[in-house]
Scaffold this motif. Structure first.
Motif: not given
Length: 442
Positions: A134-145
């Protein structure tokens, strides 16, 4: 027609399929084969692999559309939002699809297919095969998608309870819509060696992609220490990736060329022959939703040593696995414990137990129930669906609504330029024609 006996026309969609090898690819292939045996029609859609483009048929009459899109990054196609709509629409109409089943959160093709299918009013199911933070940029982007895709999904599937919790937290989907259906293993393919191996020399097998997420850096520290403590231990490492260089350097530094064998990439058909040459299977993953690799190892009669991460503790009984924290010292302790209990392990008994615990026929029957549940969900128009996207965030929600409105307009344009009536439907052949005929009458 009774929901339990309904036969479906299913489109499996993912960027990950054969000839590429991996857990998602195996899952889609084996699930599709078992659904075909249950009388359903299954079609797979993926991107082109090298010269493999167009329509192909694989074992069991499974039809695969290799659409002419090339991978952009890590076997994913370039996100286009609307460019894939014409070909996806054509496949849906030609094959008379009733359920679209997307696989893997970071598959671009999967997200776009589910979006277009919902716009056209099809039932959609999504399977999440991975864990994300939930913290790194990649995960934040993927979670929104993922939040965008699952905002308007009929049903979702996760491969472990840990994966289900992770997906619900990341996407905000209602837990009642999420089913837990585990992976399985082809026990007919992964059988133990007919002759029990001697314990005079203990062989530890590692088969994994040599990347950070799979714990390749842990192996660099664990292997030399285990070799120092146990002179009779030898390692076989199968797999390739950017971290292979570090393992090669470790082997040179500690002069372990005769005790650490590097095989490189191992084709799936040869995995069993590598596994049955060892006593212990070592899994050093830092994150894992399920891990089919340890199922394959256990089916071949190997005792497993694995990191205690994600859904791994749910996979095998305690007498088949030794768990450790993702720390070099604790992993060395776990390997030591595994070597001590190795004489009490019976590979044939372990294989029979795996045969009872995991099989793809059971996975297919449980997935069939998810499809039945999806078909029972109510049909909604665009205006009813848009408020679901508004819950995705103050700005993101409005952006997602705009995307869906444009997608709807693109669909209307496609219907005008090429009406659905003008697209030739593929006739059902043989037994499928009889089994699926009643679905058309509903």
């Amino acid at each position: 027609m009774d929901g339990q006996s309904r036969k479906h026309r299913i489109l499996m969609v993912s960027d990950f399929f054969f000839p590429n090898f991996g857990g998602v690819e195996s899952h889609i292939y084996y699930l599709s084969q078992c659904l075909l045996k249950l009388g359903h029609k299954v079609v797979v859609m993926t991107h082109a692999y090298g010269k493999r483009s167009g329509v192909r048929y694989v074992t069991g009459g499974l039809k695969v559309y290799y659409v002419p899109w090339r991978p952009f990054l890590m076997q994913n196609t370039l996100p286009t939002l609307f460019m894939t709509f014409p070909i996806i629409r054509t496949i849906l109409i030609r094959e008379k699809i009733s359920v679209v089943h997307g696989h893997q959160a970071f598959s671009t093709l999967c997200h776009e297919a589910l979006m277009h299918a919902r716009t056209m009013g099809y039932k959609v199911v999504f399977t999440d095969h991975s864990l994300y933070g939930f913290a790194d940029i990649g995960s934040i982007h993927m979670n929104k998608v993922l939040q965008f895709t699952l905002a308007d999904i009929d049903q979702a599937i996760c491969v472990s309870h840990t994966s289900k919790e992770n997906t619900v937290l990341r996407s905000g989907i209602s837990p009642e819509k999420v089913f837990m259906v585990p992976n399985a293993v082809d026990t007919a393919m992964f059988t133990p060696s007919p002759n029990r191996l001697s314990c005079d020399e203990i062989i530890i097998v590692v088969i994994s992609r040599l990347v950070y997420r799979k714990g390749a850096d842990l192996l660099v520290e664990v292997i030399p220490e285990v070799c120092r403590l146990f002179p009779k231990v030898r390692f076989i490492v199968g797999g390739d990736g950017p971290k292979r260089v570090r393992l090669e350097e470790m082997r040179e530094k500690f002069s372990l060329q005769d005790r650490v064998e590097m095989l490189g990439a191992v084709p799936h058909a040869q995995v069993r022959s590598v596994l049955i040459s060892g006593h212990i299977f070592l899994n050093s993953s830092l994150t894992e939703a399920f891990c089919i690799a340890i199922l394959e190892a256990a089916s071949c009669g190997l005792l497993t040593v694995s990191t205690r991460v994600g859904g791994v503790p749910e996979v095998l009984p305690d007498d088949m696995i030794v768990l450790a924290e993702p720390d070099p010292e604790d992993m060395v302790r776990a390997v030591t414990k595994a070597i001590d209990i190795l004489p009490s392990i019976d590979p044939q008994t372990m294989h029979l137990q795996m045969k009872r615990l995991y099989n793809w026929d059971d996975v297919a029957k449980r997935t069939e129930i998810v499809y039945d549940r999806a078909m029972q969900s109510s049909n909604t128009n665009l205006l009813d669906r848009l408020p679901r996207y508004l819950t995705c965030g103050a700005w993101a929600g409005k952006l997602f609504c705009l995307v869906m409105i444009i997608n709807y307009l693109v669909w209307c344009l496609l219907e005008f330029l090429q009406p659905a009536e003008g697209i030739e439907e593929v006739p059902d052949m043989g037994p499928l024609q009889i089994q699926l005929h009643s679905v058309d009458d509903d």
